[in-house]
Write an enzyme that holds these catalytic residues in place. Structure first.
Site: not given
Lengths: 394, 394
Positions: A106, A108, A113, A122, A179, A181, A213, A217, A220, A224, A233, A237, A324, A338
């Site tokens: 996958d 990014y 996104h 972050r 997500e 995709e 996907d 959250r 994750q 992560y 995840k 999927t 995404t 988001e």
């Protein structure tokens, strides 16, 4: 004999012809091609045992020249009469996972996104990491939990810890997300130690599917660092049942929005595989987002070149997804984290204020792209309903 | 008929009996069991077509009761005369990948390794992330590039950027490393949405192999935020050809060193799957490290319980590895980045000061564990030689 009717404006006209694996009551899964509202049995139409298999991998492995030949033959046959028993109404068949997934990666690749997620995960740092514009960031996901559209998604349990909690707790995810995709499916692979050049994309990749996907959250966010997403995840999927060949996407090709800085030479030349695909995300039947694939920063040709530049082999059935798809506008965001800005800005769904997924919720992602002469090419849809968590007691 | 001779002190006595896939000139790969310096053809010995396959997956999928039955039958047969044409000297056969890898997950279960890597990769932060003692951190690797011992490892190319460089450059990895690990192989899987309890480990896992998780540290350092390692690892992962059944490791079982804080309930009960396995790392034939598996913080039973607690299904052939095995002493470190402290403290190999791998270098990892009555159980070895990079021109 019969002629397969194609309704006016159908996104499954003769210019599309996506492949899938279907079954009818009492008969095993086998390959079919979609035309209008019908599925045409390819083992019956072409009398070729490669299409009698319960997965498309045998055909995918035959390579581009054969893919072209089969597409031409099908196109010619479907313009005329076909045997009655080769044609099934799409509503009367069960669709299966169209290919056996070898490895799943996958990416990014949406700047919008990645920027949004960086701000949310972050908040005290630069949203994009220093590597992001130099290489298509990606990671391996769990191939064994790639499922076909319609498969129920059991809410995952696991560890989560809010920043203000002293220790993690166990239980069902409270921040279950999607997500939206596109995924690309490798037909012919490559040998270990070799690489696939950025200009060899269409020699190796057969076509594209829609991907959801599913993402927990809260799991994750806790797990992560430093090795990336895992249980957040790996529980499911979902992919759409129709594999749209690259040959059907010629009219959708367009340049990427632009890359600055210019990538390293091994990633140059794949900028002509931008794709003008419009995704639509529906939450319990209500449209909540329209993510535009044309906004993606990295192309799938660049993703595959990067994936193999270290000599990693590719195999028939490898699936690599875009990450995404999100555009610059709020209603173009392909993930609910988001779309609702971390749950702080709910969206209205069927009159209710909603953030993350509740048990019983259904999400459907669909997409179309330009076809020849002003027509549209359909990807069909990938859909899933959230089921209650199991084993949530400890 | 013949009796298979077992040399005194052989780590491949009747208490071990690891399974592999071998071939002889002119005959296809098939299953065998190792006894002393011989490979015994199981399709011939047991007259069972499941062992005539070029991979052990069919047998692994038959489940624990059958594994026990076959082990008892082989043990009885090998104590007596066996057909001459079922026995091959191990030096005269070619060994193959013993199982088709479904999904590959790599954990990070050594506190010493995770602490050392944290210090090296993130010198300004706490070496262990806050999640590390609450869950076995892991991520998915590339199943398609798992190769058998003896497969040449082509030096990977890719992007790397030193902190003092303004932009990344492309080229062959300059910091090619190893990771000495144990890997566990799933025999019987689990359904999507279900989970494997920490006490169900031996019902699902067939046995263990040695793993060398080759790592390009420069590629990894640049790419790994925020989604984890990718091209720095995906070019090759080598495994030993002999799959040692859990049944052979009963005498090696021991408690974990101790977990503080106590893990969440779903991870409790797997503390009795510590393993007293001694690994040895040889660099160009010279021993450079002896990583002790008994020092690992998380047990493989906990790894599998964690892996599936979110409802992710497991499949026959899933491989999950421990992550680098490192002990508290410098010469117990199972990766060269630790052993040479980021390349700053070279080790002497054949009289030369060495840090990371050069073209032509060979690394061999071997291991033994206690068997019944003071004997030793051997894992054999996983070996690989580094070949010059290809396509390094851009």
């Amino acid at each position: 004999m019969t002629v397969v009717d194609v309704p006016d404006g159908s996104p499954f006209g003769l210019a599309n012809l996506p492949y899938g694996v279907f079954s009818t009551p009492g008969a095993p899964p086998r390959a079919g091609v979609r035309l209008g509202d019908a599925v045409v049995d390819l083992a019956r139409l072409l009398d070729d045992p490669v299409f009698a298999a319960p997965e498309l991998n045998g055909f995918l492995a035959q390579g581009r020249a054969r893919w072209t030949q089969v597409r031409e033959r099908i196109t010619a046959l479907l313009a005329g009469d076909v045997p009655d028993d080769a044609v099934h109404p799409v509503a009367a068949v069960t669709m299966h996972l169209p290919f056996a997934v070898a490895d799943y990666v996958d990416f990014y690749a949406s700047e919008h996104h990645a920027t949004n997620l960086g701000r949310l995960f972050r908040p005290d740092s630069e949203p994009l990491m220093p590597n992001w514009k130099h290489l298509p960031v990606g990671y391996h996901g769990r191939a064994g939990t790639v499922v076909v559209s319609g498969t129920e998604v059991v809410r995952p349990c696991g560890q989560r810890k809010a920043p203000d909690e002293p220790a993690p707790t166990y239980g069902p995810s409270r921040r279950l997300d999607i997500e939206a995709e596109l995924g690309f499916v490798v037909g012919t692979g490559s040998a270990l130690g070799e690489r696939i050049g950025v200009d060899e994309f269409a020699e190796h990749v057969f076509g594209a599917v829609l991907v959801n996907d599913w993402s927990a959250r809260d799991l994750q966010a806790w797990e992560y660092v430093p090795l990336g997403p895992h249980l957040g995840k790996s529980f499911a999927t979902s992919v759409s049942p129709w594999l749209v060949p690259l040959a059907a996407l010629e009219a959708a090709r367009m340049p990427l929005p632009g890359q600055d800085p210019q990538p390293l030479p091994y990633l140059r030349g794949g900028e002509d595989w931008g794709l003008d695909v419009d995704l639509v995300v529906e939450w319990n039947g209500e449209e909540v987002a329209r993510p535009p694939y044309r906004e993606m920063y990295w192309s799938p040709a660049q993703m595959l070149a990067h994936l193999t530049v270290n000599g990693a082999s590719a195999r028939t059935g490898d699936l690599f997804a875009s990450g995404t798809v999100s555009g610059p506008e709020p209603r173009q965001r392909g993930a609910f984290i988001e779309l609702t800005w971390g749950g702080k800005e709910p969206v209205t769904v069927k009159g209710e204020q909603r953030t993350f997924l509740l048990d019983g919720d259904e999400v459907t992602i669909s997409a179309t792209a330009p076809g020849p002469g002003g027509t549209r090419i359909g990807f069909g849809e990938v859909s899933g309903t959230v089921a209650r968590a199991r084993g949530a007691h400890d």
